[in-house]
Design a protein around this motif. Structure first.
Motif, PDB file in Angstrom:
ATOM      1  N   SER A  87       5.152 -18.382   1.253  1.00  0.00           N
ATOM      2  CA  SER A  87       5.622 -17.292   2.101  1.00  0.00           C
ATOM      3  C   SER A  87       7.117 -17.397   2.375  1.00  0.00           C
ATOM      4  O   SER A  87       7.723 -18.460   2.243  1.00  0.00           O
ATOM      5  N   LEU A 126       1.136 -15.615   0.273  1.00  0.00           N
ATOM      6  CA  LEU A 126       2.223 -14.920  -0.425  1.00  0.00           C
ATOM      7  C   LEU A 126       2.935 -13.952   0.506  1.00  0.00           C
ATOM      8  O   LEU A 126       3.639 -13.048   0.052  1.00  0.00           O
ATOM      9  N   GLY A 127       2.769 -14.133   1.784  1.00  0.00           N
ATOM     10  CA  GLY A 127       3.363 -13.220   2.746  1.00  0.00           C
ATOM     11  C   GLY A 127       4.879 -13.285   2.768  1.00  0.00           C
ATOM     12  O   GLY A 127       5.494 -14.284   2.391  1.00  0.00           O
ATOM     13  N   LEU A 177       0.709  -6.240  -7.365  1.00  0.00           N
ATOM     14  CA  LEU A 177       0.151  -7.530  -7.755  1.00  0.00           C
ATOM     15  C   LEU A 177      -1.065  -7.282  -8.622  1.00  0.00           C
ATOM     16  O   LEU A 177      -2.003  -6.586  -8.220  1.00  0.00           O
ATOM     17  N   LEU A 219      -1.122 -11.667   2.333  1.00  0.00           N
ATOM     18  CA  LEU A 219      -0.192 -10.825   1.568  1.00  0.00           C
ATOM     19  C   LEU A 219       0.681  -9.960   2.468  1.00  0.00           C
ATOM     20  O   LEU A 219       1.327  -9.030   1.998  1.00  0.00           O
ATOM     21  N   ASN A 252       5.014  -7.510   2.678  1.00  0.00           N
ATOM     22  CA  ASN A 252       5.582  -7.276   1.360  1.00  0.00           C
ATOM     23  C   ASN A 252       5.842  -5.774   1.205  1.00  0.00           C
ATOM     24  O   ASN A 252       5.139  -4.953   1.802  1.00  0.00           O
ATOM     25  N   TRP A 284       5.002  -3.070  -0.426  1.00  0.00           N
ATOM     26  CA  TRP A 284       4.025  -2.542  -1.369  1.00  0.00           C
ATOM     27  C   TRP A 284       4.353  -1.105  -1.767  1.00  0.00           C
ATOM     28  O   TRP A 284       4.660  -0.276  -0.919  1.00  0.00           O
ATOM     29  N   LEU A 333      -0.988  -5.295   5.798  1.00  0.00           N
ATOM     30  CA  LEU A 333      -0.717  -4.876   4.427  1.00  0.00           C
ATOM     31  C   LEU A 333      -0.316  -3.408   4.466  1.00  0.00           C
ATOM     32  O   LEU A 333      -1.157  -2.505   4.466  1.00  0.00           O
TER      33      LEU A 333
END
Length: 267
Positions: free
Chosen positions: A108, A131-132, A139, A155, A158, A160, A186
């Protein structure tokens, strides 16, 4: 009975020959039994003089930007690896070789934009992946499918991209909700009209225009038959239409000649 004393030179020699009971520790790290803390040391790469006996390795708050092939020394007992708050942009597909017993990996707060399935293939025992706070816009589900023991995935934070390209990830998340932590974080970043919209709030109807439109064998056979037929039919139609136009002009000319025979006289 008198005590027996070893001469000082002999004792010094024995100490040199005998291995130290303490495992090796890089100068940039603080070590304790089973653990190496190399955080906040200004490191640009992973130290190589680590003891193979450690189970936890902390490398956070350094300046590591790239993990090349075999970035880590032989660490067969490593269970936890933390690389938080580095500047990690790229991970080679063989960067994590030799870490087959790793159970927790924290990546992260880095600059990762792309991850390939091969990157995590060596981590057959990984149970928790963070994976933050990276720069992931999408992904591939194959990246996560490479982790058969995965139980917890983070996650959040991110950027997105919520277009059709995120549909495979959305499907994976929908079928693995119990593995996803902090689902409410998310959020879409792109497009602008969906900024901060929760990915998990989408439904099947949201991706209706993105559904798979691949053709079946029957469709291909139909196209194979209809395609040439349509081509030939179009040729006949154009020929027929052209003939009608020529015939129309001929009839019109003959009618004109009947009314004005001198104009149509052949010279």
């Amino acid at each position: 009975m008198g005590s027996w004393r070893v001469p000082s030179p002999v004792l010094a020699l024995l100490l040199l020959l005998c291995p130290s009971p303490c495992p090796s520790c890089p100068a940039a790290c603080r070590c304790s039994p089973g653990e190496a803390d190399c955080s906040e040391r200004g490191l640009r790469e992973v130290p190589w003089s680590l003891s193979p006996n450690i189970s936890s390795l902390w490398l956070g708050y350094n300046f590591i930007t790239v993990l090349g092939p075999r970035s880590f020394p032989l660490l067969p007992g490593l269970r936890l690896l933390s690389l938080v708050h580095n500047r990690l942009e790229l991970m080679h597909s063989q960067a994590l070789l030799g870490l087959g017993l790793l159970q927790e990996l924290d990546l992260s707060h880095n600059h990762l934009t792309v991850l390939t399935p091969e990157t995590f293939l060596p981590l057959g025992s990984l149970a928790r992946l963070n994976l933050g706070s990276n720069r992931l816009g999408e992904l591939e589900p194959e990246v996560l499918d490479a982790l058969p023991q995965l139980r917890a995935l983070l996650l959040q934070d991110n950027p997105w991209v919520c277009s059709c390209s995120i549909l495979p990830l959305w499907r994976w998340l929908s079928h693995n909700r119990e593995k996803v932590r902090e689902k409410s974080l998310l959020l879409c970043r792109v497009p602008e009209q969906l900024n901060k919209y929760p990915i998990m709030a989408f439904g099947d109807e949201s991706f209706r225009q993105c559904q798979d439109t691949s053709l079946s064998l029957q469709h291909y056979i139909s196209l194979f038959i209809i395609g040439p037929f349509s081509f030939i039919a179009s040729i006949f139609f154009c020929t027929f239409l052209g003939s009608l136009v020529v015939l129309f002009h001929s009839l019109r000319r003959e009618s004109h000649c009947w009314r004005r025979p001198r104009v149509c006289r052949v010279h």
